[in-house]
Design an enzyme around this catalytic site. Structure first.
Site, PDB file in Angstrom:
ATOM      1  N   TRP A 319      78.172  34.989   4.602  1.00  0.00           N
ATOM      2  CA  TRP A 319      78.884  34.082   5.506  1.00  0.00           C
ATOM      3  C   TRP A 319      78.655  34.508   6.992  1.00  0.00           C
ATOM      4  CZ3 TRP A 319      82.654  34.810   9.155  1.00  0.00           C
ATOM      5  CH2 TRP A 319      83.138  33.487   9.467  1.00  0.00           C
ATOM      6  N   HIS A 320      78.689  35.792   7.370  1.00  0.00           N
ATOM      7  CA  HIS A 320      78.523  36.298   8.603  1.00  0.00           C
ATOM      8  C   HIS A 320      76.931  36.159   9.247  1.00  0.00           C
ATOM      9  CE1 HIS A 320      82.209  38.295   7.986  1.00  0.00           C
ATOM     10  NE2 HIS A 320      82.398  38.136   9.289  1.00  0.00           N
ATOM     11  N   GLY A 321      76.145  35.871   8.558  1.00  0.00           N
ATOM     12  CA  GLY A 321      74.554  35.397   9.051  1.00  0.00           C
ATOM     13  C   GLY A 321      73.702  35.510   7.903  1.00  0.00           C
TER      14      GLY A 321
END
Length: 474
Positions: A319-321
């Site tokens: 989700w963060h990247g």
């Protein structure tokens, strides 16, 4: 436009407050002001992607109406509407955030030449996608009533205080506040003070920590010393906390000014006694989302909980990247969480708390290495340097001078990541309750401190270069 900019503070926010409190009379008019200003706020940075947010909201809006209509009489249709709506929301996120990652890696593995889209990531898409999902899922679960007004739902999705970088506000948290909320001078005052606390974290603490971190982490690693590596990653440890918690503080403060109560997103995570405790304190809204909308539906602790944790932490990292380092970061914490569930947690509870704090902080700092370096070769090299494996010098030429020059900052930063301010706040609250005169003195002290924070924050922003929030890229 970012909160920590003079344009936002002295132009956008001032105009919004005037329109909201003086021009708009009814709650409907105030909602219109917030919606228009929120869309303008988003369009300031990326006007072309407003259409994407409008479409995404529309899909969940009509999907929820179908869910509400059929969830009792025909669950198959309701489930289909829910599934299609969530799929479309995640499809938008996949196309803009993850398509190129999969396309590139597929081509690398299988020797193909798949096309990459090269799309820019719409600001805040990860946050508002999750918010729209919480809405339709909670309507299906019966936890929230369907919203019959598209524009009211759009206001929930696009509200500028939390649009860009959270916290992830569930629809049920603000459902009633969209049509019936209270605001008064004291609540607005609390909001202003909370906003200024966040602005101070960003304009002073996060920016200074970021400048120190970049000196050590962004240069030639062949010249980096062991001590320099630790100074750099510890500075980044401060930066990412102050940066993200600053945005959450400002969002919560702005929400209070306009009559909304947003959930807390940070609870002094660096004083945690275990990794499990850390994740109850860090980015609470994201942890809550994955627990309620992924972990529990997968079976939670009831069955296959180790596998469920693997899925959750893989998605948490991803989700963060769209990068391998974020997946490694998620898996790193998955391993630590599993170890604590199996045996390490009981051991940490039996030993003196100070050792639990040291262990947790060390593991978290190591975790931020995965988070910082998206280049796998630099990531590996940095780890070798940290632990003195590849022969880099122990102490660099400028390490001591940089550290000594910033000793006051590091001391203040260490204090700021602990609940010292909360203890002081509780003391003043008790003092204010004793008598009317002491209450007036405490109120005056808060006003004076707020003016002082406003002054030093403005001075810091005038003298700083552009420095957006780290979580804007997520």
């Amino acid at each position: 436009m970012v909160f920590s900019s003079l344009v936002f503070i002295y132009i956008f926010l001032v105009v919004t407050l005037i329109l909201y409190f003086f021009a708009a009379r009814s709650i409907q008019q105030k909602n219109v002001v917030l919606l228009i200003m929120s869309l303008f706020f988003y369009a300031w940075g990326e006007p072309k992607w407003i259409i994407l947010m409008l479409i995404s909201t529309a899909v969940e809006y009509f999907g929820a109406i179908i869910v509400e209509q059929y969830k009792e009489e025909n669950k198959a249709i309701a489930k289909a509407a829910l599934g299609v709506s969530v799929f479309v929301a995640l499809l938008f996120l996949f196309i803009f955030k993850y398509f190129d990652f999969f396309s590139f890696n597929f081509s690398q593995i299988f020797g193909t030449n798949l096309r990459v889209l090269g799309l820019t990531l719409p600001i805040g898409i990860s946050f508002y996608t999750f918010q729209t999902i919480t809405y339709i899922v909670d309507v299906y679960r019966g936890k929230a009533e369907v919203q019959r007004s598209y524009f009211r739902l759009l206001l929930y999705v696009s509200m500028f205080p939390q649009l860009i970088a959270g916290p992830i506000v569930k629809y049920v948290d603000v459902e009633k506040q969209l049509t019936n909320r209270t605001y008064n001078g004291r609540k607005a005052g609390e909001g202003v003070y909370r906003f200024l606390i966040g602005l101070t974290k960003k304009a002073i603490f996060a920016n200074i920590a970021g400048e120190i971190a970049s000196q050590f982490l962004d240069g030639d690693l062949a010249e980096l010393s062991v001590v320099g590596a630790w100074i750099g990653i510890l500075s980044y440890t401060f930066q990412i906390y102050f940066d993200f918690s600053a945005y959450s503080d400002m969002a919560i403060g702005l929400g209070k000014i306009f009559g909304f109560d947003y959930p807390e997103n940070f609870n002094y995570p660096y004083i945690a006694k275990s990794i499990s405790d850390f994740w109850k304190r860090w980015h609470i809204s994201l942890t809550t989302f994955f627990r309620e909308y992924l972990y529990i539906p997968l079976g939670g602790n009831r069955k296959h909980h180790i596998l469920n944790l693997l899925i959750v932490w893989t998605f948490t990292g991803f989700w963060h990247g769209a990068s391998w380092n974020f997946i490694l970061w998620g898996l790193y914490f998955y391993v630590l969480i599993v170890l604590e569930r199996l045996f390490l947690g009981n051991f940490l509870e039996r030993i003196p708390a100070v050792f639990g704090h040291i262990y947790t902080l060390l593991m978290v700092v190591i975790g931020w290495v995965f988070f910082y370096f998206d280049d796998m070769s630099r990531l590996k090299s940095f780890f070798w340097i940290m632990f003195g494996i590849n022969g880099n010098p122990f102490l660099g030429v400028t390490d001591k001078s940089v550290f000594v020059n910033h000793i006051p900052f590091f001391i203040l930063a260490l204090i700021a990541v602990t609940p010292v301010s909360q203890l002081i706040k509780k003391y003043f609250i008790k003092l204010a309750e004793k008598s009317k005169s002491t209450g007036l003195i405490c109120d005056a002290s808060l006003i004076v401190s707020a003016i002082f924070l406003w002054f030093i924050d403005t001075a810091a922003l005038v003298g700083s270069t552009y420095n957006p929030f780290l979580y804007f890229r997520f």
